[in-house]
Design an enzyme around this catalytic site. Sequence first.
Site, PDB file in Angstrom:
ATOM      1  CE  LYS A  39       7.828 -11.692 -14.901  1.00 57.30           C
ATOM      2  NZ  LYS A  39       8.765 -11.116 -15.858  1.00 57.30           N
ATOM      3  CG  ASN A  96      -0.233  -0.095   2.491  1.00 57.53           C
ATOM      4  OD1 ASN A  96       0.541   0.782   2.826  1.00 57.53           O
ATOM      5  ND2 ASN A  96      -0.439  -1.182   3.228  1.00 57.53           N
ATOM      6  CE  LYS A 140      -7.505  -2.596  14.750  1.00 56.27           C
ATOM      7  NZ  LYS A 140      -6.823  -3.437  13.778  1.00 56.27           N
ATOM      8  CE  LYS A 157     -10.226   0.364  11.285  1.00 57.72           C
ATOM      9  NZ  LYS A 157      -9.695   1.146  10.182  1.00 57.72           N
ATOM     10  CG  ASP A 202      -6.811  -5.224   6.727  1.00 53.86           C
ATOM     11  OD1 ASP A 202      -6.271  -5.414   7.830  1.00 53.86           O
ATOM     12  OD2 ASP A 202      -7.277  -4.124   6.382  1.00 53.86           O
ATOM     13  CG  PHE A 259      -1.742   5.652  13.483  1.00 50.79           C
ATOM     14  CD1 PHE A 259      -0.768   5.378  14.430  1.00 50.79           C
ATOM     15  CD2 PHE A 259      -1.750   6.914  12.890  1.00 50.79           C
ATOM     16  CE1 PHE A 259       0.168   6.323  14.777  1.00 50.79           C
ATOM     17  CE2 PHE A 259      -0.809   7.874  13.223  1.00 50.79           C
ATOM     18  CZ  PHE A 259       0.157   7.579  14.169  1.00 50.79           C
TER      19      PHE A 259
END
Length: 399
Positions: free
Chosen positions: A286, A207, A343, A339, A276, A325
């Site tokens: 490949k 990401n 958590k 969250k 995730d 975060f």
Amino acid sequence: MAKTLGIGITGGIAAYKIAELVSKLKQDGIDVVVMMTEGATKFVSPLTFRTLSGREVITDLWQESNEWKVQHIGIAEEIDLLVIAPATANFIAKMAHGIADDLLSTVVVANTAPVLVVPAMNTNMYNNPIVQDNIKKLAGYGYHFMKPDSGNLACGTSGKGRLPEIDHIYKEIKRMLYPKKDLEGKRVMVNAGTTCENIDPVRFICNRSTGKMGYCIAEEAFARGADVILVSGNSPLDSIPGVQFIPVWSAEEMCEVMLEYQPDCDIIIGAAAVGDFRVANIATQKLKKAENYEENKILLELVGTPDILKELGKKKRDHQIMVGFAAETENLIENARKKLESKNLDFIVANDVTVEGAGFASDTNIVTFIFRNGDITSLPKMSKEEVAAAILNQVVELM
Ligand code: PMT
């Protein structure tokens, strides 16, 4: 005790802005010794700085002085912090190579106090790999660098290279002159960057995280006396001198490492953008494409990765403080709150990553702290360094 600051001004147009900085520092009762290269004196008269600092401005290695000590050695012994602002490409190169051929460069070599360097120059000069190598080399010796701002430059172009706002430099100087050591004796583990999930031997899913946010937290915690472990996914950033650096690739690997170190940690901060999903079946070779691109089609089956903070949250000990975060694109507070609960965190730092100047890759962030008792604190746009300091201030309060 009153502090003494050495400010070395080198020959760039931004030299005139340092007058405001000297004035602000002087008003705080800080004794400011101004040193100017010959180039700097072409932009601003030493008289300006003499008036503002109330001290003789030193420009010449051979300048007559009332002091019995050799001038450059005397100054180097006197100062608690040396600031080079603006720092030109030429002066950075001189520092990186230990060249001491004028008053300021000689003070740099004789100096033992911490050094803050504030580069300001044309974008192409700043991006030049030689300049970047010199910056990395000096950072490796413990020199602290501020990143230049982006915007219109005196050379008529626009880009990265502007001297940061004087207020930012002022705050950084104050932070370095009066360092907080409120995390001494504490072990802090921070994760940062993006995790990567392999598709085949050459391709992977990741990401937009650069690691900037997490690295700033690790650096700030280290500066405040903590023993810091930085567990980093993929990131272009260099490791931080003094910080234990554990590079990892996938979410599973990051989770394993963090679970291993968790029992010894007092504070855990999850700034990484953990993927995730991972690819269910990683190709051993490949993946080949079809001759005709229109016939190309690959379906990847994705399955879940461990939720690292959730796993750590299950094993959280009484004394441990855990901060996460929340990177959101909608319903910031509501999603972040979920969250925080799931958590088992002490507080969560929510950022809306769709807002300019917040979230991924930028040098700034706009965050909201959400606490277990329902309290919410929204902060204005700040540099990621300032956000890191604000998070750790909050952690210290909870301790
Ligand atoms: O690295 P930069 O370019 O500076 O960008 C900063 C940032 C945008 C990455 C940072 O500010 C940020 O928001 N980090 C959290 C990114 C994220 O994964 O958010 P999330 O809302 O998906 O996850 C919530 C929390 O759970 C995060 O602390 C995350 O680290 C953690 N998590 C998520 C998934 C997972 N499998 N395990 C986790 O531990």
